[in-house]
Motif scaffolding. Structure first.
Motif, PDB file in Angstrom:
ATOM      1  N   GLU A 253      70.387 -97.099 -26.226  1.00  0.00           N
ATOM      2  CA  GLU A 253      69.132 -97.593 -25.561  1.00  0.00           C
ATOM      3  C   GLU A 253      69.590 -98.962 -24.760  1.00  0.00           C
ATOM      4  OE1 GLU A 253      65.687 -99.739 -24.429  1.00  0.00           O
ATOM      5  OE2 GLU A 253      66.901-100.696 -26.025  1.00  0.00           O
ATOM      6  N   TYR A 254      69.109 -99.213 -23.406  1.00  0.00           N
ATOM      7  CA  TYR A 254      69.549-100.414 -22.627  1.00  0.00           C
ATOM      8  C   TYR A 254      69.646-101.907 -23.267  1.00  0.00           C
ATOM      9  CZ  TYR A 254      70.054-103.868 -19.060  1.00  0.00           C
ATOM     10  OH  TYR A 254      70.314-104.825 -18.283  1.00  0.00           O
ATOM     11  N   LYS A 255      68.076-102.130 -23.699  1.00  0.00           N
ATOM     12  CA  LYS A 255      67.783-103.196 -24.197  1.00  0.00           C
ATOM     13  C   LYS A 255      68.577-103.763 -25.544  1.00  0.00           C
ATOM     14  CE  LYS A 255      63.435-103.922 -21.938  1.00  0.00           C
ATOM     15  NZ  LYS A 255      61.972-104.160 -22.271  1.00  0.00           N
ATOM     16  N   GLU A 256      68.773-102.790 -26.528  1.00  0.00           N
ATOM     17  CA  GLU A 256      69.409-103.021 -27.528  1.00  0.00           C
ATOM     18  C   GLU A 256      71.085-103.198 -27.317  1.00  0.00           C
ATOM     19  OE1 GLU A 256      66.593 -99.913 -30.281  1.00  0.00           O
ATOM     20  OE2 GLU A 256      68.445 -99.645 -30.092  1.00  0.00           O
ATOM     21  N   LYS A 257      71.512-102.426 -26.294  1.00  0.00           N
ATOM     22  CA  LYS A 257      72.781-102.665 -26.063  1.00  0.00           C
ATOM     23  C   LYS A 257      73.224-104.047 -25.552  1.00  0.00           C
ATOM     24  CE  LYS A 257      76.924-100.646 -23.465  1.00  0.00           C
ATOM     25  NZ  LYS A 257      77.306 -99.439 -22.663  1.00  0.00           N
ATOM     26  N   ARG A 258      72.286-104.371 -24.523  1.00  0.00           N
ATOM     27  CA  ARG A 258      72.252-105.743 -23.755  1.00  0.00           C
ATOM     28  C   ARG A 258      72.246-106.790 -24.880  1.00  0.00           C
ATOM     29  NH1 ARG A 258      73.554-108.468 -18.900  1.00  0.00           N
ATOM     30  NH2 ARG A 258      72.296-110.338 -19.129  1.00  0.00           N
ATOM     31  N   ARG A 259      71.502-106.552 -25.773  1.00  0.00           N
ATOM     32  CA  ARG A 259      71.169-107.736 -27.084  1.00  0.00           C
ATOM     33  C   ARG A 259      72.564-107.924 -27.875  1.00  0.00           C
ATOM     34  NH1 ARG A 259      69.945-112.330 -28.325  1.00  0.00           N
ATOM     35  NH2 ARG A 259      69.121-112.542 -30.558  1.00  0.00           N
ATOM     36  N   LEU A 260      73.216-106.719 -28.214  1.00  0.00           N
ATOM     37  CA  LEU A 260      74.454-107.171 -28.747  1.00  0.00           C
ATOM     38  C   LEU A 260      75.634-107.496 -27.693  1.00  0.00           C
ATOM     39  CD1 LEU A 260      74.662-103.278 -30.487  1.00  0.00           C
ATOM     40  CD2 LEU A 260      74.527-105.582 -31.698  1.00  0.00           C
ATOM     41  N   LEU A 261      75.460-107.102 -26.522  1.00  0.00           N
ATOM     42  CA  LEU A 261      76.471-107.987 -25.370  1.00  0.00           C
ATOM     43  C   LEU A 261      76.098-109.345 -25.364  1.00  0.00           C
ATOM     44  CD1 LEU A 261      76.527-105.403 -22.770  1.00  0.00           C
ATOM     45  CD2 LEU A 261      78.099-105.506 -24.482  1.00  0.00           C
ATOM     46  N   GLU A 262      74.892-109.656 -25.603  1.00  0.00           N
ATOM     47  CA  GLU A 262      74.486-111.058 -25.649  1.00  0.00           C
ATOM     48  C   GLU A 262      75.092-111.946 -26.908  1.00  0.00           C
ATOM     49  OE1 GLU A 262      70.205-111.396 -23.349  1.00  0.00           O
ATOM     50  OE2 GLU A 262      70.278-111.651 -25.513  1.00  0.00           O
ATOM     51  N   LEU A 263      74.944-111.151 -27.728  1.00  0.00           N
ATOM     52  CA  LEU A 263      75.495-111.902 -29.109  1.00  0.00           C
ATOM     53  C   LEU A 263      77.084-111.930 -29.302  1.00  0.00           C
ATOM     54  CD1 LEU A 263      73.097-110.045 -31.587  1.00  0.00           C
ATOM     55  CD2 LEU A 263      73.077-112.530 -31.208  1.00  0.00           C
ATOM     56  N   SER A 264      77.501-111.178 -28.436  1.00  0.00           N
ATOM     57  CA  SER A 264      79.357-111.178 -28.550  1.00  0.00           C
ATOM     58  C   SER A 264      79.588-112.036 -27.365  1.00  0.00           C
ATOM     59  CB  SER A 264      79.689-109.821 -28.416  1.00  0.00           C
ATOM     60  OG  SER A 264      79.328-108.934 -27.180  1.00  0.00           O
ATOM     61  N   SER A 265      78.969-112.382 -26.413  1.00  0.00           N
ATOM     62  CA  SER A 265      79.371-113.244 -25.190  1.00  0.00           C
ATOM     63  C   SER A 265      79.429-114.747 -25.484  1.00  0.00           C
ATOM     64  CB  SER A 265      78.150-113.198 -24.081  1.00  0.00           C
ATOM     65  OG  SER A 265      76.835-113.501 -24.411  1.00  0.00           O
ATOM     66  N   ILE A 266      80.192-115.521 -24.576  1.00  0.00           N
ATOM     67  CA  ILE A 266      80.234-116.761 -24.611  1.00  0.00           C
ATOM     68  C   ILE A 266      78.915-117.441 -24.477  1.00  0.00           C
ATOM     69  CG2 ILE A 266      81.018-118.991 -23.373  1.00  0.00           C
ATOM     70  CD1 ILE A 266      83.346-117.255 -22.678  1.00  0.00           C
ATOM     71  N   GLU A 267      77.873-116.904 -23.692  1.00  0.00           N
ATOM     72  CA  GLU A 267      76.552-117.422 -23.325  1.00  0.00           C
ATOM     73  C   GLU A 267      75.668-117.290 -24.674  1.00  0.00           C
ATOM     74  OE1 GLU A 267      78.244-116.644 -19.613  1.00  0.00           O
ATOM     75  OE2 GLU A 267      77.999-115.538 -21.673  1.00  0.00           O
ATOM     76  N   GLY A 268      75.829-116.382 -25.303  1.00  0.00           N
ATOM     77  CA  GLY A 268      75.104-116.152 -26.533  1.00  0.00           C
ATOM     78  C   GLY A 268      75.656-116.652 -27.779  1.00  0.00           C
ATOM     79  N   ALA A 269      76.393-117.820 -27.785  1.00  0.00           N
ATOM     80  CA  ALA A 269      77.036-118.522 -28.870  1.00  0.00           C
ATOM     81  C   ALA A 269      76.009-119.050 -29.948  1.00  0.00           C
ATOM     82  CB  ALA A 269      77.993-119.376 -28.391  1.00  0.00           C
ATOM     83  N   ALA A 270      75.042-119.493 -29.393  1.00  0.00           N
ATOM     84  CA  ALA A 270      73.861-120.271 -30.187  1.00  0.00           C
ATOM     85  C   ALA A 270      73.280-119.141 -30.766  1.00  0.00           C
ATOM     86  CB  ALA A 270      72.880-120.823 -29.368  1.00  0.00           C
ATOM     87  N   GLU A 271      72.936-117.989 -30.145  1.00  0.00           N
ATOM     88  CA  GLU A 271      72.437-116.931 -31.003  1.00  0.00           C
ATOM     89  C   GLU A 271      73.052-116.271 -31.801  1.00  0.00           C
ATOM     90  OE1 GLU A 271      69.042-115.129 -30.010  1.00  0.00           O
ATOM     91  OE2 GLU A 271      68.928-117.440 -29.575  1.00  0.00           O
ATOM     92  N   TYR A 272      74.308-116.119 -31.625  1.00  0.00           N
ATOM     93  CA  TYR A 272      75.345-115.678 -32.959  1.00  0.00           C
ATOM     94  C   TYR A 272      75.276-116.515 -33.947  1.00  0.00           C
ATOM     95  CZ  TYR A 272      79.695-114.351 -34.867  1.00  0.00           C
ATOM     96  OH  TYR A 272      80.641-113.744 -35.901  1.00  0.00           O
ATOM     97  N   ASP A 273      75.216-117.849 -33.656  1.00  0.00           N
ATOM     98  CA  ASP A 273      75.394-118.839 -34.830  1.00  0.00           C
ATOM     99  C   ASP A 273      74.071-118.529 -35.547  1.00  0.00           C
ATOM    100  OD1 ASP A 273      76.644-121.400 -35.915  1.00  0.00           O
ATOM    101  OD2 ASP A 273      74.579-122.157 -35.298  1.00  0.00           O
ATOM    102  N   LYS A 274      72.943-118.683 -34.951  1.00  0.00           N
ATOM    103  CA  LYS A 274      71.672-118.593 -35.496  1.00  0.00           C
ATOM    104  C   LYS A 274      71.587-117.130 -36.418  1.00  0.00           C
ATOM    105  CE  LYS A 274      66.855-118.368 -34.646  1.00  0.00           C
ATOM    106  NZ  LYS A 274      65.421-118.319 -33.476  1.00  0.00           N
ATOM    107  N   TYR A 275      71.872-116.302 -35.805  1.00  0.00           N
ATOM    108  CA  TYR A 275      71.537-114.881 -36.725  1.00  0.00           C
ATOM    109  C   TYR A 275      72.453-114.590 -37.567  1.00  0.00           C
ATOM    110  CZ  TYR A 275      67.164-114.496 -33.886  1.00  0.00           C
ATOM    111  OH  TYR A 275      66.010-114.942 -33.290  1.00  0.00           O
ATOM    112  N   ILE A 276      73.733-114.609 -36.989  1.00  0.00           N
ATOM    113  CA  ILE A 276      75.077-113.841 -37.813  1.00  0.00           C
ATOM    114  C   ILE A 276      75.660-115.011 -38.759  1.00  0.00           C
ATOM    115  CG2 ILE A 276      77.065-112.912 -37.607  1.00  0.00           C
ATOM    116  CD1 ILE A 276      74.716-111.306 -36.392  1.00  0.00           C
TER     117      ILE A 276
END
Length: 346
Positions: free
Chosen positions: A170-193
């Motif tokens: 599913e596109y949005k779900e894949k995009r969300r995983l890509l966000e979390l693994s990206s440099i731009e998503g560092a704050a989200e990764y820190d928050k949730y993971i």
């Protein structure tokens, strides 16, 4: 849950890490016999170990605390089968099993619930210059792997999230995983993971279209590590038995600790069976009748020792389960002149 909500517009180019090279292959095998007594692949190093892996058996257990305002503290007495030299203050490493409910949830999600006990062979893919982690057995079953080998609550690294995206349709779900693994998503990764400690099961629940293969988990999840417990007994009085003391750990997400909940289940199994014998008016004099296996090994001793000879009073402070080594020390306190004890100290 906000976890699955996209943060960046689809037009934003994400700086992504490369997809980690897949190097493990899992195939179902015709092997008929698997050594279920050695699911841990005991050729792997035992962290700080000074003994081989011992299949100890629970002989008895008791609840040490009472009242609603105190933590439940349990004591287990374990038969280690052979005499092993140790001193009060030493510790053992206990290999637990992951919670069965979480194991079954993952098996179902991976499409392996009907093949959970089928033999599998684990190898390195041809043409890939990598080696299998030494703790992985060459032959096993999906259930044993998820129950006893992998830390299924292990921290999800960005490379793992990037790989999971490759198995998400599913596109949005894949995009969300890509966000979390990206440099731009560092704050989200820190928050949730990192802060909230979401596990693989949590992520797969929020990303329904992601169905990774078992091989991907073998490549990215860490080894289920042993937990250390101080010995709360003395070799002078317990012989081939040792006692350990533990509290039931609760994680920030409200989950029971992997090892402490597993040990508590061992305690309850023994306690329930003992009560049944008591109601029947039967004295259970056979340790093997109520015993449950706990794999453990003796760890390299620390410098935590009571000096000998003792020529002054001692004040020993051990809050909570920190009192465990002092229990063994108090048992041995009347035996400091025993030649066996002195030879071990010196």
């Amino acid at each position: 849950m906000e976890f699955s909500k996209l943060i960046f517009e689809p037009t934003v180019d994400l700086k992504l890490p490369p997809v980690p090279v897949s190097f493990i292959e899992v195939v179902f095998s015709d092997v008929q016999k698997i050594d279920l007594d050695d699911p841990l692949c005991t050729s792997a190093p035992l962290p700080f170990g000074i003994s081989p892996l011992i299949q100890s058996e629970v002989v008895s257990g008791r609840l040490l605390t009472r009242g609603d305002d105190v933590k439940e503290t349990f004591e287990l007495s374990l038969d280690i089968k052979e005499q092993f030299s140790y001193l009060p203050g030493d510790s053992v490493g206990v290999f637990p099993q992951n919670p069965l409910a979480e194991v079954n949830q993952l098996l179902k999600r991976l499409g392996l619930d009907e093949q959970k006990n089928a033999p599998i062979e684990i190898t390195v893919k041809k043409g890939v210059k990598k080696k299998l982690p030494i703790y992985l057995p060459l032959v096993s079953t999906p259930k044993i792997i998820l129950e006893s080998v992998l830390e299924i609550r292990g921290i999800l690294k960005k490379g793992f999230l990037r790989s999971l995206a490759e198995y998400t349709t599913e596109y949005k779900e894949k995009r969300r995983l890509l966000e979390l693994s990206s440099i731009e998503g560092a704050a989200e990764y820190d928050k949730y993971i990192l802060q909230q400690g979401l596990t693989l099961s949590d992520v797969l629940t929020e990303i329904p279209s992601c169905v990774p293969p078992l091989s991907l988990l073998l490549e990215h999840l860490p080894r289920l590590m042993p937990r250390a417990y101080s010995i709360a007994s003395s070799p002078l009085s317990c012989g081939k038995r040792i006692n350990i003391v533990f509290n039931l750990v609760v994680t920030p997400r409200g989950r029971m600790g992997v090892c402490s909940s597993w040990l508590k289940n061992k305690f309850e199994d023994v306690d329930d069976l003992s009560k049944k014998f008591e109601k029947m008016g039967v004295q259970d004099s056979s340790p093997t009748r109520t015993s449950k296996t706990i794999p453990l090994f003796f760890r390299k001793p620390s410098n935590f020792r009571i000096p000998t000879p003792i020529d002054a009073p001692l004040i020993l402070i051990g809050p909570g389960t920190g009192v465990a080594p002092f229990i063994g020390k108090s048992i041995s306190s009347s035996s400091f002149t025993n030649p066996f004890y002195e030879s071990k100290v010196n």
